[in-house]
Design a protein around this motif. Structure first.
Motif, PDB file in Angstrom:
ATOM      1  N   VAL A 164      28.334  41.908  97.857  1.00 55.22           N
ATOM      2  CA  VAL A 164      28.716  43.234  97.835  1.00 55.22           C
ATOM      3  C   VAL A 164      27.359  44.048  97.820  1.00 55.22           C
ATOM      4  O   VAL A 164      27.021  44.987  98.354  1.00 55.22           O
ATOM      5  N   CYS A 165      26.453  43.383  96.792  1.00 54.11           N
ATOM      6  CA  CYS A 165      25.340  44.167  96.302  1.00 54.11           C
ATOM      7  C   CYS A 165      24.368  44.114  97.520  1.00 54.11           C
ATOM      8  O   CYS A 165      23.523  45.063  98.017  1.00 54.11           O
ATOM      9  N   VAL A 166      24.124  42.866  98.181  1.00 56.45           N
ATOM     10  CA  VAL A 166      23.214  42.427  99.253  1.00 56.45           C
ATOM     11  C   VAL A 166      23.745  43.301 100.599  1.00 56.45           C
ATOM     12  O   VAL A 166      22.767  43.939 101.035  1.00 56.45           O
ATOM     13  N   GLU A 167      25.014  43.544 100.770  1.00 57.41           N
ATOM     14  CA  GLU A 167      25.320  44.403 101.990  1.00 57.41           C
ATOM     15  C   GLU A 167      25.132  45.785 101.776  1.00 57.41           C
ATOM     16  O   GLU A 167      24.532  46.390 102.563  1.00 57.41           O
ATOM     17  N   LEU A 168      25.014  46.078 100.323  1.00 56.47           N
ATOM     18  CA  LEU A 168      24.801  47.311 100.135  1.00 56.47           C
ATOM     19  C   LEU A 168      23.383  47.747 100.503  1.00 56.47           C
ATOM     20  O   LEU A 168      22.878  48.746 101.039  1.00 56.47           O
ATOM     21  N   LEU A 169      22.169  46.873  99.946  1.00 57.58           N
ATOM     22  CA  LEU A 169      20.945  47.205 100.149  1.00 57.58           C
ATOM     23  C   LEU A 169      20.807  47.051 101.592  1.00 57.58           C
ATOM     24  O   LEU A 169      19.836  47.872 102.021  1.00 57.58           O
ATOM     25  N   MET A 170      21.152  46.326 102.554  1.00 58.49           N
ATOM     26  CA  MET A 170      20.836  46.298 103.877  1.00 58.49           C
ATOM     27  C   MET A 170      21.431  47.352 104.647  1.00 58.49           C
ATOM     28  O   MET A 170      20.565  47.868 105.509  1.00 58.49           O
ATOM     29  N   THR A 171      22.596  47.823 104.268  1.00 54.46           N
ATOM     30  CA  THR A 171      23.109  49.177 104.844  1.00 54.46           C
ATOM     31  C   THR A 171      22.496  50.372 104.449  1.00 54.46           C
ATOM     32  O   THR A 171      22.170  51.164 105.366  1.00 54.46           O
ATOM     33  N   LEU A 172      22.051  50.348 103.236  1.00 54.71           N
ATOM     34  CA  LEU A 172      21.037  51.385 102.830  1.00 54.71           C
ATOM     35  C   LEU A 172      19.816  51.585 103.526  1.00 54.71           C
ATOM     36  O   LEU A 172      19.218  52.622 104.111  1.00 54.71           O
ATOM     37  N   VAL A 173      19.119  50.334 103.828  1.00 53.74           N
ATOM     38  CA  VAL A 173      17.887  50.420 104.433  1.00 53.74           C
ATOM     39  C   VAL A 173      18.170  50.920 105.842  1.00 53.74           C
ATOM     40  O   VAL A 173      17.327  51.729 106.591  1.00 53.74           O
ATOM     41  N   CYS A 174      19.112  50.421 106.675  1.00 55.80           N
ATOM     42  CA  CYS A 174      19.583  50.905 107.827  1.00 55.80           C
ATOM     43  C   CYS A 174      19.925  52.392 107.991  1.00 55.80           C
ATOM     44  O   CYS A 174      19.378  53.087 108.911  1.00 55.80           O
ATOM     45  N   LEU A 175      20.863  52.865 107.093  1.00 61.25           N
ATOM     46  CA  LEU A 175      21.189  54.248 107.114  1.00 61.25           C
ATOM     47  C   LEU A 175      19.986  55.236 106.896  1.00 61.25           C
ATOM     48  O   LEU A 175      19.734  56.147 107.418  1.00 61.25           O
ATOM     49  N   LEU A 176      19.111  54.709 106.175  1.00 55.48           N
ATOM     50  CA  LEU A 176      17.820  55.287 105.708  1.00 55.48           C
ATOM     51  C   LEU A 176      16.831  55.616 106.938  1.00 55.48           C
ATOM     52  O   LEU A 176      16.510  56.590 107.038  1.00 55.48           O
TER      53      LEU A 176
END
Length: 272
Positions: A179-191
């Protein structure tokens, strides 16, 4: 004899052409002013609202991961707060709450991807082809990341009892890592996506064809004068064909819309 026939035929053709011009009400109508033509040709810039949607989705994703970590620490890994957890969750198992939240996040990512695709198709029809191609794969990444995360969660949850026998609460730790790795990758893409859209809205550019024509007019580099519209150096054949297809489709739609606007202006001036 032949020369007389040719002269008669030319005279008749000229007469027919003159008569067709005189019969055309648009020719006899008043000329359209330059300001009216410019207002018909120039389109008002329409910004993209998807950067705000991406920001809201980022906040929701961070909140979900925070809730998962709190539930795992207080209700899953220890039994010190078991009564409070059961009361707060109405007797629902902590793992069930986390998995249901994971499904909900995937559904939000799916709706976000569909909404963004709708707005980007509209941008493509308005002639912003380069922006569409730049963000085409970027807007899909959050959904792909969460889909891969769901698959990884299934791989961990299915043999969770075997994993916990070897190491206590190993499945819980692995789930939190996913869940945490998924969050980090998603945050980078959305940013990155938010930066692209915000910059696009701030610049308020014209359609690609207008920007390229303007660059050709003011360019001082002789090599740029030979660059064809829609091409860039180093482009592959498929990319060039795709650019040309997008450009032709945009020009067809633009010409159709422009013809309708000019006819409407002409009819209005004739009535006035």
């Amino acid at each position: 004899m032949d020369s007389r026939r040719l002269s008669a035929h030319a005279s008749n053709a000229s007469t027919d052409f003159t008569q067709s011009i005189e019969d055309d009400p648009l020719i006899d109508g008043p000329l359209i002013s330059q300001d009216a033509l410019q207002s018909a040709i120039k389109r008002e810039f329409q910004g993209l609202p998807t950067n705000w949607i991406a920001g809201i989705l980022t906040v929701v994703n961070v909140a979900y991961v925070s809730v998962c970590v709190v539930l795992a620490v207080l209700c899953w890994l220890t039994d010190d707060h078991s009564k409070e957890c059961k009361a707060a969750l109405n007797g629902v198992d902590t793992q069930t709450v986390v998995l249901l939240g994971k499904v909900g996040m995937w559904l939000l990512m799916f709706m976000f991807e569909r909404c963004v695709q709708h707005h980007h198709n509209a941008v493509r029809r308005r002639g912003y082809l380069q922006f569409y191609r730049t963000t085409r794969n970027l807007k899909r990444l959050p959904l792909l990341i969460h889909s891969a995360g769901n698959a990884a969660v299934l791989v961990v949850i299915a043999p969770s009892s075997l994993l916990d026998e070897k190491v206590k609460n190993l499945s819980v730790y692995l789930l939190l890592v996913i869940v945490c790795v998924e969050l980090l990758m998603t945050l980078v893409c959305l940013l990155i996506y938010t930066v692209h859209v915000s910059r696009f809205n701030a610049q308020r550019p014209g359609p690609d064809i207008s920007e390229e024509e303007r660059s050709h007019v003011y360019s001082t580099n002789a090599s740029d004068m030979h660059t064809e519209t829609g091409f860039r150096d180093g482009s592959g054949l498929e990319e060039v064909v795709e650019k040309q297809a997008d450009l032709i489709e945009y020009l067809k739609q633009h010409n159709t819309l422009l013809s309708k606007r000019i006819l409407a202006l002409t009819s209005q001036q004739i009535r006035d």
